[in-house]
Design a protein around this motif. Structure first.
Motif, PDB file in Angstrom:
ATOM      1  N   ALA A 131       0.839  -1.204   0.000  1.00 22.50           N
ATOM      2  CA  ALA A 131       0.000   0.000   0.000  1.00 22.50           C
ATOM      3  C   ALA A 131       0.875   1.255   0.000  1.00 22.50           C
ATOM      4  CB  ALA A 131      -0.926  -0.007   1.211  1.00 22.50           C
ATOM      5  N   ARG A 132       1.922   1.269   0.841  1.00 22.68           N
ATOM      6  CA  ARG A 132       2.818   2.429   0.869  1.00 22.68           C
ATOM      7  C   ARG A 132       3.527   2.606  -0.469  1.00 22.68           C
ATOM      8  NH1 ARG A 132       4.405   0.416   6.037  1.00 22.68           N
ATOM      9  NH2 ARG A 132       6.303  -0.356   5.046  1.00 22.68           N
ATOM     10  N   GLN A 133       3.920   1.472  -1.051  1.00 20.92           N
ATOM     11  CA  GLN A 133       4.608   1.544  -2.350  1.00 20.92           C
ATOM     12  C   GLN A 133       3.668   2.095  -3.422  1.00 20.92           C
ATOM     13  OE1 GLN A 133       6.021  -2.255  -3.769  1.00 20.92           O
ATOM     14  NE2 GLN A 133       7.820  -1.301  -4.703  1.00 20.92           N
ATOM     15  N   ALA A 134       2.397   1.692  -3.405  1.00 17.74           N
ATOM     16  CA  ALA A 134       1.423   2.208  -4.360  1.00 17.74           C
ATOM     17  C   ALA A 134       1.201   3.703  -4.150  1.00 17.74           C
ATOM     18  CB  ALA A 134       0.112   1.447  -4.226  1.00 17.74           C
ATOM     19  N   GLU A 135       1.138   4.130  -2.883  1.00 15.22           N
ATOM     20  CA  GLU A 135       0.970   5.555  -2.584  1.00 15.22           C
ATOM     21  C   GLU A 135       2.146   6.362  -3.120  1.00 15.22           C
ATOM     22  OE1 GLU A 135       0.355   6.265   1.569  1.00 15.22           O
ATOM     23  OE2 GLU A 135      -1.349   4.892   1.670  1.00 15.22           O
ATOM     24  N   ARG A 136       3.351   5.849  -2.890  1.00 13.51           N
ATOM     25  CA  ARG A 136       4.541   6.554  -3.383  1.00 13.51           C
ATOM     26  C   ARG A 136       4.527   6.655  -4.909  1.00 13.51           C
ATOM     27  NH1 ARG A 136       7.963   3.006   0.393  1.00 13.51           N
ATOM     28  NH2 ARG A 136       7.875   4.176   2.325  1.00 13.51           N
ATOM     29  N   LYS A 137       4.131   5.556  -5.552  1.00 19.18           N
ATOM     30  CA  LYS A 137       4.082   5.552  -7.018  1.00 19.18           C
ATOM     31  C   LYS A 137       3.043   6.566  -7.520  1.00 19.18           C
ATOM     32  CE  LYS A 137       3.712   2.449 -10.946  1.00 19.18           C
ATOM     33  NZ  LYS A 137       3.481   1.084 -11.406  1.00 19.18           N
ATOM     34  N   ALA A 138       1.882   6.604  -6.877  1.00 16.92           N
ATOM     35  CA  ALA A 138       0.833   7.555  -7.267  1.00 16.92           C
ATOM     36  C   ALA A 138       1.305   8.988  -7.043  1.00 16.92           C
ATOM     37  CB  ALA A 138      -0.449   7.277  -6.483  1.00 16.92           C
ATOM     38  N   ALA A 139       1.983   9.221  -5.927  1.00 20.93           N
ATOM     39  CA  ALA A 139       2.485  10.569  -5.645  1.00 20.93           C
ATOM     40  C   ALA A 139       3.538  10.973  -6.669  1.00 20.93           C
ATOM     41  CB  ALA A 139       3.068  10.628  -4.229  1.00 20.93           C
ATOM     42  N   ALA A 140       4.402  10.030  -7.044  1.00 19.88           N
ATOM     43  CA  ALA A 140       5.428  10.331  -8.040  1.00 19.88           C
ATOM     44  C   ALA A 140       4.796  10.636  -9.392  1.00 19.88           C
ATOM     45  CB  ALA A 140       6.398   9.161  -8.162  1.00 19.88           C
ATOM     46  N   GLU A 141       3.750   9.884  -9.758  1.00 16.66           N
ATOM     47  CA  GLU A 141       3.062  10.147 -11.028  1.00 16.66           C
ATOM     48  C   GLU A 141       2.362  11.500 -11.001  1.00 16.66           C
ATOM     49  OE1 GLU A 141       0.498   6.818 -11.676  1.00 16.66           O
ATOM     50  OE2 GLU A 141       2.162   5.480 -12.190  1.00 16.66           O
ATOM     51  N   ALA A 142       1.737  11.837  -9.880  1.00 13.61           N
ATOM     52  CA  ALA A 142       1.062  13.136  -9.765  1.00 13.61           C
ATOM     53  C   ALA A 142       2.082  14.261  -9.861  1.00 13.61           C
ATOM     54  CB  ALA A 142       0.297  13.215  -8.442  1.00 13.61           C
ATOM     55  N   LYS A 143       3.223  14.065  -9.217  1.00 10.88           N
ATOM     56  CA  LYS A 143       4.276  15.082  -9.274  1.00 10.88           C
ATOM     57  C   LYS A 143       4.772  15.244 -10.706  1.00 10.88           C
ATOM     58  CE  LYS A 143       8.729  16.241  -7.221  1.00 10.88           C
ATOM     59  NZ  LYS A 143       9.777  15.832  -6.291  1.00 10.88           N
ATOM     60  N   ALA A 144       4.948  14.124 -11.414  1.00  9.33           N
ATOM     61  CA  ALA A 144       5.400  14.189 -12.806  1.00  9.33           C
ATOM     62  C   ALA A 144       4.363  14.891 -13.681  1.00  9.33           C
ATOM     63  CB  ALA A 144       5.672  12.790 -13.332  1.00  9.33           C
TER      64      ALA A 144
END
Length: 129
Positions: free
Chosen positions: A41-54
């Motif tokens: 779940a944390r890894q998915a959150e980080r990935k989503a945050a990175a995509e939003a930032k991009a």
């Protein structure tokens, strides 16, 4: 009386290696498992945050490019307007100079006509005498 025995190099080295192994084992025990749901779940959150930032960065870059293009267009328009104004001013100046020359020529012709009229009148008076 007990005799103090100093540890040799090999013993000190072995103690350090054992301490490192123990530290590594404790660290491994604290690591999350790769199939742990919280970790995933944390890894998915980080990935989503990175995509939003991009995405935000891409949007900022796009807006920056659009703004630069708009400024370039406005600058080109202002330059074209300035060139057009300079051209119109040069044309007006040329027309004013041409008008001035034509007025001078007309004045000169008028003075010549008056002078010729005076000369003819003088000749006519002289011929009557």
């Amino acid at each position: 009386m007990a005799i103090f025995k100093e540890k040799g190099f090999a013993e000190r080295r072995q103690s350090a290696m054992d301490a490192r192994k123990a530290l590594l084992e404790r660290a491994k025990a604290n690591l999350p498992k790769l199939d742990d749901p919280e970790f995933l779940a944390r890894q998915a959150e980080r990935k989503a945050a990175a995509e939003a930032k991009a995405q935000k960065q891409a949007e900022r870059d796009r807006l920056k490019r659009e703004k630069a293009e708009q400024e370039a267009r406005e600058r080109a328009e202002r330059q074209a307007a300035a060139e057009e104004a300079a051209k119109a001013e040069a044309e007006a100046k040329a027309n004013a100079e041409q008008d001035m020359v034509s007025r001078l020529l007309a004045d000169e012709a008028d003075r010549k006509a008056k002078r010729d009229a005076r000369y003819a009148a003088r000749k006519a008076r002289a011929g009557k005498r």
